[in-house]
Design an enzyme around this catalytic site. Structure first.
Site, PDB file in Angstrom:
ATOM      1  N   LYS A 142       0.783  -1.154  -0.078  1.00  0.00           N
ATOM      2  CA  LYS A 142      -0.103  -0.255  -0.202  1.00  0.00           C
ATOM      3  C   LYS A 142       1.063   1.155   0.210  1.00  0.00           C
ATOM      4  O   LYS A 142       1.563   1.524   0.809  1.00  0.00           O
ATOM      5  CB  LYS A 142      -0.948  -0.122   1.383  1.00  0.00           C
ATOM      6  CG  LYS A 142      -2.329   0.506   1.004  1.00  0.00           C
ATOM      7  CD  LYS A 142      -2.241   1.947   1.006  1.00  0.00           C
ATOM      8  CE  LYS A 142      -1.840   2.739   2.183  1.00  0.00           C
ATOM      9  NZ  LYS A 142      -1.756   4.353   1.743  1.00  0.00           N
TER      10      LYS A 142
ATOM     11  N   CYS B 244      13.453  10.279   7.276  1.00  0.00           N
ATOM     12  CA  CYS B 244      13.220   9.815   8.676  1.00  0.00           C
ATOM     13  C   CYS B 244      14.525   9.969   9.504  1.00  0.00           C
ATOM     14  O   CYS B 244      14.538  10.173  10.706  1.00  0.00           O
ATOM     15  CB  CYS B 244      12.837   8.634   8.752  1.00  0.00           C
ATOM     16  SG  CYS B 244      13.659   7.338   7.851  1.00  0.00           S
TER      17      CYS B 244
ATOM     18  N   GLU C  78       9.631  15.923  15.439  1.00  0.00           N
ATOM     19  CA  GLU C  78       9.990  15.490  13.952  1.00  0.00           C
ATOM     20  C   GLU C  78       9.398  16.747  13.038  1.00  0.00           C
ATOM     21  O   GLU C  78       8.218  16.977  12.966  1.00  0.00           O
ATOM     22  CB  GLU C  78       9.689  14.302  13.528  1.00  0.00           C
ATOM     23  CG  GLU C  78      10.415  13.822  12.179  1.00  0.00           C
ATOM     24  CD  GLU C  78       9.958  12.422  11.821  1.00  0.00           C
ATOM     25  OE1 GLU C  78       9.053  12.171  12.202  1.00  0.00           O
ATOM     26  OE2 GLU C  78      10.666  11.945  11.267  1.00  0.00           O
TER      27      GLU C  78
END
Ligand code: NAI
Length: 795
Positions: free
Chosen positions: A192, A300, A397
């Site tokens: 996905k 990330c 973040e």
């Protein structure tokens, strides 16, 4: 006019990459896509589509299908039918397919690079030089593992059907990271992609089918988070591999708890970029460019927290600002730009809001003054200076081109600041003194450490984090294990419930001398201590004979035990030789008391003296085995295709909770505790609830074998409720639960707080006498983190 003048004033002309082929591909599909299931595009069951935009212009790019339950079921069904033939194809057959996929990517490199740049907004320079070649490298590398699988992973089998959910920051590269190892190992996949960036996945699936990948081996279902959630919940999926936000990672951990699905999570980060005053400053400034302005900072493992040693802070700031001025932000297809567009308006708003917060909280803001396009999702390279370590922008973040900077004085302070985060994905260390860099690297709580470098990736080097950055590794040998399961663990049966002890026996009762009351205490911090509640519970033989009492531990006892384990920090630094010696010493001291232990096991479990003696002997042998492994289960050195090596170090996880099974009460206990301490972990163990006396007798063996206080702590009592307390405890780094299905489910569900790693048996009994099933790397793998330290090497 001098040449120097031209050099100073000359503007870059536009150098756009041609997008004709990518646009023609979109047109061929009328810019409207179904799912890719069982080898072809199929219309979505709901008939609904989502619009995907071109971030650089805000214009509509294509319509992608919104997956609903029927689509997910069809894709999972196709993957299920294809799995067994795919596995049976054998390693060489699969290797040829993976190799064909690598070659397909190389053949269509330009098309993929352009489509990715258009769909995501990232510069063509990056998609062309990094995303696509690295994706191809992943398939080539994993073609190799498929080829070697039958030899190198002979005792493992594929997991089955894998559901993979990926984010939008590296759409094609994440696809490669996910599907290459899964397919190499003999699994089939339902992928996905992220709703913002599904196009390269659809192109990949289409071209993979043309390259001969059998139908159903790779299926792509598009849609938003709701589609992802349906895939996670599908009962016919055997494993979920997810990359994305920590928030969604937590939801997935909760919804897969107790389902038996295995799970890997690659989540966010707030990675430190540490510059010491003896660093090559210009080199480090270039490093920062790669760390935070690569891919618009939507990485990330972005080096998003700049930690500067005080003496060079001012020089560094000036040079960094000067370098920021030369960065060019513009249309992704322009080959001369450094930064493209942020993926979507919602992300742009989030970045803006966080920067505003940073300024309100006192940071000084610097932004490159160069022009950025007025239309589209563009944001300039940004530096927030003088940021307080506890301010929002230092903690959250941002996932954009925003660097936050702070200073430190000493190496210890640098380590403290670097580790002051709930994440643990990556870190960069800059110093020309190798001794300093290699002193700091092991102290950083991060899955990847780059020395004098940043954002280096390779298929051969595992990638993944600690703590809220998730668990599991992608790449390398350890990454392949994530898609395999031990043969010896297949076909396990649900554990039979032990019959309750017979009615209280009169054995031993009467008018004789009463036995001296023996209530075993708890074992915490190297001492025998009374349980907090001062309660005890009776231990009975199968015939109901009262054998003794053990303390009934509670939440507070677990807290004390965890604190004792935490403070036994020195064990982490004990040499492997030292740990080995202590494990042999434990074996020696157990051996000296083997008659007593055999009697005890016989009394508690009712097994024959021969069987009881066998359990003690097997336990002694197991301790020997982990004494042997302690200095042999080592890391490795990778030689990725660039100037450097990566040291894949085995690091202890930290404080690990262990709930032990009732069967084989001594051997089960030792089989779980020994691999953990062999690797330098500290343990809080809850022994068999029914037969705890073998573990409490073991206190004396621990006391006489030089095991430092706090390395092994033992809390007796109700196993499942104590396991629950361990699962909820944020200072427990990992949890192993062997005992019951309920405890396994609870452990997985409640571990979301600090996203601790779990190893649970789902109530399926393990044969503790079968060495293939319960001894060696099969458990040692779960007792360590693999930390990769990249070091420049060679020329
Ligand atoms: P996200 O975590 O929501 O999306 C990642 C993937 O998960 C997408 O494919 C999405 O459709 C899917 N998803 C969303 N909800 C789901 C659910 N309940 N169950 C299953 N799948 C689900 O990330 P999002 O919202 O796109 O980005 C938000 C923030 O997350 C970013 O600002 C960034 O901080 C972080 N992020 C981190 C990434 C990483 O690589 N670690 C990648 C993307 C985002």
């Amino acid at each position: 006019m001098s040449i120097a003048h031209y050099y100073e004033t000359m503007e870059y002309g536009p150098a756009p990459e041609a997008d004709g082929e990518a646009r023609a591909w979109l047109k061929r599909h009328d810019a409207t896509f179904g799912h890719f299931i069982a080898g072809k595009f199929v219309a979505p069951a709901s008939g609904k589509h989502l619009t995907t935009i071109e971030p650089a212009t805000g214009k509509t790019l294509a319509q992608i299908a919104q997956g609903v339950a029927a689509d997910v079921e069809a894709a999972v069904g196709a993957a299920r039918s294809a799995q067994s033939p795919w596995a049976k194809l054998g390693g060489h057959g699969r290797a040829r397919h993976l190799y064909a996929l690598a070659r397909m990517l190389q053949r269509h490199a330009r098309l993929f690079a352009v489509l990715e740049a258009i769909d995501n907004g990232k510069p063509i320079r990056e998609t062309r030089d990094l995303d696509v070649p690295l994706a191809a490298r992943h398939f080539l590398y994993h073609a190799g593992w498929a080829q070697l699988q039958e030899r190198e992973f002979a005792d493992h089998v594929p997991v089955g059907v894998i559901g993979q959910i990926i984010p939008w920051n590296f759409p094609l590269l994440m696809l490669a990271w996910k599907i290459a190892p899964a397919l190499a190992a003999g699994n089939t996949v339902v992928l996905k992609p992220a709703e913002f960036t599904s196009l390269t996945a659809l192109l990949f699936a289409e071209l993979a089918a043309e390259a001969g990948l059998p139908a159903g081996v790779l299926n792509v279902v598009t849609g938003d988070g709701a589609t992802g959630a349906l895939l996670v919940e599908d009962p016919d999926v055997d494993k979920i591999a997810f990359t994305g936000s920590t928030e969604v990672g937590r939801l997935i951990r909760q919804s897969t708890a107790g389902s038996g699905k295995s799970l890997t999570l690659e989540l966010g980060g707030k990675s430190p970029f540490i510059v010491f005053d003896d660093a090559d400053i210009d080199g480090a400034v270039e490093g920062v460019v790669d760390a935070i302005w690569f891919n618009q900072g939507q990485v990330c493992c972005a080096g998003s927290r700049l930690l500067l040693q005080e003496g060079i802070a001012e020089t560094f700031r000036k040079r960094l600002i000067r370098r920021m001025e030369t960065l060019r932000v513009g249309p992704p297809l322009d080959k001369t730009i450094d930064m493209g567009a942020v993926v979507a308006p919602v992300q742009l708003e989030r970045i803006k809001a966080l920067v505003e917060t940073g300024v309100k909280e006192g940071a000084e803001k610097y932004q490159a003054s160069g022009a950025i396009p007025a239309e589209g999702c563009f944001y300039p390279p940004t530096l927030l200076w003088n940021v307080h370590p506890s301010s929002t922008v230092a903690i959250e973040e941002i996932f954009g081109p925003v660097l936050v900077a702070m200073t430190f004085r000493t190496p210890d302070e640098a380590v403290m600041l670097a580790n002051n985060t709930r994440y643990g994905l990556a870190a960069s260390v800059w110093s020309e003194t190798i001794g300093l860099a290699l002193d700091i690297a092991p102290k950083l709580q991060a899955g990847v450490v780059w020395v004098n470098a940043t954002n280096l990736f390779d298929a051969s080097v595992g990638f993944g984090g600690y703590r809220e950055s998730g668990f599991g590794r992608e790449g390398g040998r350890e990454g392949l294990y994530e898609y395999l399961k031990p043969k010896a663990w297949t076909g396990r049966k649900a554990r039979a419930k032990l019959p309750p002890p017979s009615e209280a026996s009169t054995e031993g009762a009467g008018f004789g001398t009463p036995s001296i009351d023996r209530t075993a205490k708890l074992f915490v911090g190297g001492k025998q201590v009374r349980p907090d509640g001062n309660y005890s519970c009776a231990v009975l033989s199968p015939k109901g004979k009262h054998l003794g009492e053990v303390g009934e531990g509670n939440r507070k006892d677990i807290r004390n035990a965890v604190a004792a384990a935490r403070s036994a920090e020195a064990w982490v630094r004990a040499t492997a030789h030292n740990r080995a010696q202590i494990l042999y010493y434990l074996a020696e001291n157990l051996s000296a008391r083997s008659d007593e232990f055999a009697r005890r096991i016989g009394d508690m479990t009712g097994v024959s003296p021969v069987k009881a003696r066998g359990e003690v002997e097997a336990s002694i042998e197991r301790l020997f085995s982990y004494g042997a492994w302690a200095d042999k289960y080592e890391g490795t050195i990778h030689a990725p295709p660039l100037r450097g090596v990566a040291l894949a170090m085995h690091e202890p996880i930290g404080v690990v909770g262990v709930a032990c099974p009732d069967e084989a009460p001594l051997l089960g206990f030792i089989s779980l505790v020994a691999p953990l301490i062999a690797m330098g972990n500290r343990v809080v163990a809850v022994p068999s609830e029914r037969h705890p006396l073998a573990a409490t007798d073991f206190y004396q063996v621990l006391e006489t074998s030089d095991v430092p206080a706090g390395v092994v702590n033992i809390v007796t009592g109700e196993r499942d409720s104590l396991a629950k307390v361990l699962a909820e405890h944020d200072d427990v780094d990992a949890l192993w639960v062997f005992g019951s299905q309920e405890a396994s489910t609870v452990a997985e569900r409640l571990s979301v707080g600090n996203l601790k790693r779990t190893l649970v048996d789902h109530g399926l009994a393990l044969d503790w006498y079968d060495r293939a099933a319960s001894e060696g790397p099969i458990l040692l793998r779960h007792a360590v983190h693999v930390k990769n330290i990249w070091i420049p090497y060679g020329d």
